[in-house]
Design an enzyme around this catalytic site. Sequence first.
Site, PDB file in Angstrom:
ATOM      1  N   ASP A 170       0.808  -1.223   0.000  1.00  0.00           N
ATOM      2  CA  ASP A 170       0.000   0.000   0.000  1.00  0.00           C
ATOM      3  C   ASP A 170       0.841   1.271   0.000  1.00  0.00           C
ATOM      4  O   ASP A 170       0.293   2.368  -0.126  1.00  0.00           O
ATOM      5  CB  ASP A 170      -0.916   0.033   1.229  1.00  0.00           C
ATOM      6  CG  ASP A 170      -1.980  -1.048   1.201  1.00  0.00           C
ATOM      7  OD1 ASP A 170      -2.372  -1.451   0.087  1.00  0.00           O
ATOM      8  OD2 ASP A 170      -2.415  -1.486   2.283  1.00  0.00           O
TER       9      ASP A 170
ATOM     10  N   LEU B 185      -6.915  -4.216  -9.828  1.00  0.00           N
ATOM     11  CA  LEU B 185      -6.801  -4.277 -11.290  1.00  0.00           C
ATOM     12  C   LEU B 185      -5.729  -5.283 -11.708  1.00  0.00           C
ATOM     13  O   LEU B 185      -5.845  -5.908 -12.767  1.00  0.00           O
ATOM     14  CB  LEU B 185      -6.460  -2.894 -11.851  1.00  0.00           C
ATOM     15  CG  LEU B 185      -7.491  -1.781 -11.645  1.00  0.00           C
ATOM     16  CD1 LEU B 185      -7.049  -0.510 -12.356  1.00  0.00           C
ATOM     17  CD2 LEU B 185      -8.864  -2.209 -12.126  1.00  0.00           C
TER      18      LEU B 185
ATOM     19  N   ARG C 173     -15.364  -8.452   3.361  1.00  0.00           N
ATOM     20  CA  ARG C 173     -15.334  -9.169   2.079  1.00  0.00           C
ATOM     21  C   ARG C 173     -15.746 -10.630   2.250  1.00  0.00           C
ATOM     22  O   ARG C 173     -16.478 -11.182   1.427  1.00  0.00           O
ATOM     23  CB  ARG C 173     -13.939  -9.070   1.450  1.00  0.00           C
ATOM     24  CG  ARG C 173     -13.538  -7.645   1.117  1.00  0.00           C
ATOM     25  CD  ARG C 173     -12.207  -7.604   0.395  1.00  0.00           C
ATOM     26  NE  ARG C 173     -11.647  -6.251   0.421  1.00  0.00           N
ATOM     27  CZ  ARG C 173     -10.688  -5.834  -0.371  1.00  0.00           C
ATOM     28  NH1 ARG C 173     -10.171  -6.641  -1.279  1.00  0.00           N
ATOM     29  NH2 ARG C 173     -10.211  -4.608  -0.279  1.00  0.00           N
TER      30      ARG C 173
ATOM     31  N   CYS D 115      -0.370   1.940  -7.073  1.00  0.00           N
ATOM     32  CA  CYS D 115      -0.857   0.676  -6.537  1.00  0.00           C
ATOM     33  C   CYS D 115      -1.988   0.108  -7.376  1.00  0.00           C
ATOM     34  O   CYS D 115      -2.174  -1.097  -7.438  1.00  0.00           O
ATOM     35  CB  CYS D 115      -1.344   0.876  -5.100  1.00  0.00           C
ATOM     36  SG  CYS D 115      -0.094   1.554  -3.995  1.00  0.00           S
TER      37      CYS D 115
END
Length: 320
Positions: free
Chosen positions: A88, A137, A162, A249
Amino acid sequence: MTVSTSAPTVRIGSRKSQLALVQTYWVQEELQKHFPDRQFDVETMETQGDKILDVALAKIGDKGLFTQELEDGMLGKRTDLAVHSLKDLPTNLPAGLMLGCVTKRVNPADALVLNAKHQGKDLASLPEGAVIGTSSLRRLAQLRYHFPHLTFKDVRGNVNTRLAKLDSNEYDAIILAAAGLERLDMANRIDQLIPPEISLHAVGQGALGIECREGDQEILSLLKVLEDEDSRDRCLAERAFLRQLEGGCQVPIGVNTHLDGDNLTLTGMVASLDGQRLIKDTLSAPRNEAEKLGQDLALKLREQGAGEILAEILAETGRG
């Protein structure tokens, strides 16, 4: 300003998420164990990336998405260091700050976590149209390349959020970092460790990066006890690769590194969002040339068309 012996408390900045705190408390405990005469306090902060949960990461931008508030704390001398998941941490840091330490890396692989109805399957055996959740991505592009029959849908939130979405049947599977699941004692949720032949991992994934003020020798001397030289050299090569490609990122850039004695091998990848184009190559160099290795591999991929792919992606995500 450095922490003097008359004011021995060292202040550690952290995000408020469960995973961030698990990682930060580990750093706090290790430092306390090595320096019992010092006091190490944790100060939590909420970052922009923690607050905006209804927008895909790629649409927000990535400059300091999970780090800016922590960096402001150090620059304002409210904290002395900050603990990050190294993946990150942007490769270009604000003036006055530096990467002070890279900790021993745990498994950097991506992990497949399945809904209960698909137990026993892997990516290759999931049915056509199965919905895979990922906010990355990089993962999206590589998985589209290898499994064009699957459907991909953005998923945001912390690890528990999640997993709850997965378990409530919003997704057939989700992709998470194996390292995060292991640190949260949730390795039992991993159904498949995705091999690098399918998904190269994110730059720095699996390692913690500890950021501090540039030239703060007292803090840097404390952090030396946490430094893992092998992980550091691997991650320096990866970060130089990403920096040379001018990718943040949230771009489809993946890596894999391997050390054999003093020889460091770096594999790097750039892919288009639709998974139609994927450029990948490998270089090796002595480990003391880690950053040059990353730069050289990035230039090699640029010669093969990586720059054009990245320019298209930045335009497509509204950040060009």
